[in-house]
Motif scaffolding. Sequence first.
Motif, PDB file in Angstrom:
ATOM      1  N   ALA A 177     -12.744  22.787 -23.344  1.00 36.36           N
ATOM      2  CA  ALA A 177     -11.535  22.988 -22.548  1.00 36.36           C
ATOM      3  C   ALA A 177     -11.416  21.963 -21.425  1.00 36.36           C
ATOM      4  O   ALA A 177     -12.389  21.663 -20.734  1.00 36.36           O
ATOM      5  CB  ALA A 177     -11.536  24.399 -21.959  1.00 36.36           C
ATOM      6  N   GLY A 178     -10.212  21.442 -21.257  1.00 37.59           N
ATOM      7  CA  GLY A 178      -9.922  20.552 -20.146  1.00 37.59           C
ATOM      8  C   GLY A 178     -10.098  19.080 -20.435  1.00 37.59           C
ATOM      9  O   GLY A 178      -9.597  18.237 -19.685  1.00 37.59           O
ATOM     10  N   TRP A 179     -10.785  18.722 -21.517  1.00 41.61           N
ATOM     11  CA  TRP A 179     -11.022  17.320 -21.848  1.00 41.61           C
ATOM     12  C   TRP A 179      -9.962  16.810 -22.818  1.00 41.61           C
ATOM     13  O   TRP A 179      -9.569  17.513 -23.749  1.00 41.61           O
ATOM     14  CB  TRP A 179     -12.411  17.135 -22.444  1.00 41.61           C
ATOM     15  N   GLN A 180      -9.526  15.575 -22.634  1.00 42.76           N
ATOM     16  CA  GLN A 180      -8.484  14.983 -23.474  1.00 42.76           C
ATOM     17  C   GLN A 180      -9.031  14.670 -24.859  1.00 42.76           C
ATOM     18  O   GLN A 180     -10.152  14.186 -25.004  1.00 42.76           O
ATOM     19  CB  GLN A 180      -7.971  13.687 -22.828  1.00 42.76           C
ATOM     20  N   GLU A 181      -8.229  14.943 -25.878  1.00 37.42           N
ATOM     21  CA  GLU A 181      -8.656  14.587 -27.241  1.00 37.42           C
ATOM     22  C   GLU A 181      -8.489  13.083 -27.452  1.00 37.42           C
ATOM     23  O   GLU A 181      -7.837  12.393 -26.670  1.00 37.42           O
ATOM     24  CB  GLU A 181      -7.884  15.406 -28.279  1.00 37.42           C
ATOM     25  N   LEU A 182      -9.070  12.566 -28.556  1.00 34.95           N
ATOM     26  CA  LEU A 182      -9.299  11.133 -28.674  1.00 34.95           C
ATOM     27  C   LEU A 182      -8.107  10.294 -29.129  1.00 34.95           C
ATOM     28  O   LEU A 182      -8.191   9.062 -29.069  1.00 34.95           O
ATOM     29  CB  LEU A 182     -10.470  10.890 -29.636  1.00 34.95           C
ATOM     30  N   SER A 183      -7.031  10.893 -29.583  1.00 29.89           N
ATOM     31  CA  SER A 183      -5.901  10.042 -29.970  1.00 29.89           C
ATOM     32  C   SER A 183      -5.341   9.304 -28.761  1.00 29.89           C
ATOM     33  O   SER A 183      -4.769   8.220 -28.880  1.00 29.89           O
ATOM     34  CB  SER A 183      -4.793  10.872 -30.630  1.00 29.89           C
ATOM     35  N   GLY A 184      -5.488   9.910 -27.595  1.00 29.20           N
ATOM     36  CA  GLY A 184      -4.963   9.300 -26.383  1.00 29.20           C
ATOM     37  C   GLY A 184      -3.462   9.426 -26.235  1.00 29.20           C
ATOM     38  O   GLY A 184      -2.868   8.861 -25.307  1.00 29.20           O
ATOM     39  N   SER A 185      -2.842  10.185 -27.121  1.00 31.95           N
ATOM     40  CA  SER A 185      -1.385  10.310 -27.106  1.00 31.95           C
ATOM     41  C   SER A 185      -0.902  11.046 -25.863  1.00 31.95           C
ATOM     42  O   SER A 185      -1.463  12.077 -25.484  1.00 31.95           O
ATOM     43  CB  SER A 185      -0.911  11.054 -28.359  1.00 31.95           C
ATOM     44  N   LEU A 186       0.138  10.511 -25.252  1.00 25.72           N
ATOM     45  CA  LEU A 186       0.780  11.169 -24.123  1.00 25.72           C
ATOM     46  C   LEU A 186       2.149  11.700 -24.492  1.00 25.72           C
ATOM     47  O   LEU A 186       2.881  12.212 -23.637  1.00 25.72           O
ATOM     48  CB  LEU A 186       0.913  10.182 -22.947  1.00 25.72           C
ATOM     49  N   LYS A 187       2.496  11.597 -25.783  1.00 28.42           N
ATOM     50  CA  LYS A 187       3.806  12.037 -26.237  1.00 28.42           C
ATOM     51  C   LYS A 187       3.858  13.564 -26.304  1.00 28.42           C
ATOM     52  O   LYS A 187       2.854  14.217 -26.606  1.00 28.42           O
ATOM     53  CB  LYS A 187       4.109  11.473 -27.624  1.00 28.42           C
ATOM     54  N   PRO A 188       5.037  14.144 -26.030  1.00 33.10           N
ATOM     55  CA  PRO A 188       5.171  15.601 -26.201  1.00 33.10           C
ATOM     56  C   PRO A 188       5.086  15.961 -27.683  1.00 33.10           C
ATOM     57  O   PRO A 188       5.393  15.144 -28.553  1.00 33.10           O
ATOM     58  CB  PRO A 188       6.555  15.897 -25.621  1.00 33.10           C
TER      59      PRO A 188
END
Length: 648
Positions: A177-188
Amino acid sequence: MSTKMEFHFTLGPVQAFVAQARRTRDFWAGSFLLSYLSGVAMVAAEVAGARILFPKPDKRFLSAIRGDENSPQSLPSQGSIPNRFSAEVSETFNAMAVVDAVHSAWCALAELVWEGDLQSIATPETQAVWQGQVEHFWDITWVITHQNADLPALETRKNMRTQYPPEQAGHKCALMAGWQELSGSLKPGKAHVREFWQTVKNTVKHKDIRPDEPLCAMAYIKRRFCHYFADLKVESHGFYLHGWKVPVSVPSVALMAAVPEIAHIGRTLVSAPSQEFNTFESQWKAAGGQYGERSSLPKELQAIQDRMATKLCLDGNAWHPSVYQSPKTYELKPEKCAQTKKALTTLYRRMALNPPSPFYAVLMMDGDSLGTQMSQVGKQESISEALKTFTSSVKESVDDAMGYLIYAGGDDVLAILPLDTAIQCAIDIRKRYMECFKVVNDERKKEPAAADREPIITSISAAIIYTHFKTPLTKILLDAHYVLDNCAKEGAGRDALAIRVEKPSGRALDWAQPWEHALNEDLTALAITAQFTKTLFGEVVEAEASNSFIHKLRDRLQTLIAKPNECNEADLTLLKHVISADLKQSSACQDLPITDIQQAVDTLLHQCIPHKRMGENNKPVPKGMPKIDGALLALFLASKGLSRIGGV
């Protein structure tokens, strides 16, 4: 002449790395990697001239890290090194060499996983997320003090937080929980995220990865490190740190729930396969089912399979009829599931077996009050010796119970087990723990200064969580910590057993008692024995009759206690006679002597009354009025979780 100092080291965060797990293997991997990195710190400290004081290190584990151990049978596959230790050092000790070694080993392992899995498909965004998380996850804390300094130096240093992870934007990891997944996508929306993870799955070509399960760097390393760990070799300050071959799979919780039935089938078919089994296996293949337990069968099952022509290593899910109602969830072919389920049902009928219970057990154990005694210098060596012996003995108990040991280090134990064997395993581990400390206490009496040698006073508490194999594992691990700390230790006063049953519809019961109250007179089994439950519920637990008894018992407990929150011997005598009369009229008990029924009811009532260690002699005393949970536990164990209890 240099002054002797003490080096104190700790590595974290423990819960964030270990307890956040979706699969048993995530759970095992987090525990193993934490032990490995702690072992790396010990090796680096020893190379720098330190002498480890506490705990006594697992020499086999440290030898494997140094690359000295080549026998596959001797290479560790479970975590056994705590995340903190203390060592005797000189004033010139280089603590940063220890920190550098841990960082080098972690980053080198991460690099192997990156190059093997992700480098060819990574975007710049993925690489940035990966590097930021890998480099800033671990919180390493250390202090050097004068020997035997009476101050909480390490705890004080830990409160001075200096490790801050980078900001986590975008979509979050499904595991941690709380960590960003690896695609790095910031798109909705998650379309871009799913597309990335589908690409990862297509590249890796392994069931470790799912498009609907995005992972951060740490979770990805936990999921995939076992495929690369044997290739790990990294230099740090003039010495090398090594990895070795570890299991690529560990028992699934679905397998653990089905172990008793699989073992029965295996023992029956060990000399000759049956047509029913062959048909089921063939249908499982046709449905797209895998053989995901090839290297993860419990020891006894592996020994059985080694002697038979057929395979018992089907995915643990294969053995549960309910799985075939959700083919998409288990990546099965829907059009083949009906026939596979029919073949499985036929096999169970042929073997005169009921389908497996969907419940398995998580066992967590922890020593009581050792921390305060470790501050006494004269006891440290004896405690370290006892814990070393204890740790090395735990796996045998878990193997004998057909379970899987996740971790045994210091006075901590963590294992998954079948429903049938979890309690007995906990009893056996407790016995081993007490015997190890008896041995060192006996040795202390023989020493020249025996008169000044106070005995080490300790015990061990246990928490068992029975849960459905479909329940999220992270929740259960957090529950286990809570039940151990708040129910066994705080609620029952330590040296206690606490049990929780967590059903898909919610918590069914919480029960805790000091060990000597929970067990029979010779402390070898739970007081709520199989014979006891047969008296109450009959040979076959019938849902209607058992629920009728539970409802009637709940009503009696509420109406026959003279004073609220207080239960005396007169109340218990009245309850025993009234409840015994109720049972005598039931079909299950009508042919039993009333004295046998009364004895069973008396046992039941005493297991329904909470007890807590109190007073100078620390003996269990009643605390509060009877609770229905003792009866609910008896019913749960008798029915293997298949009867509705407590309204859930």
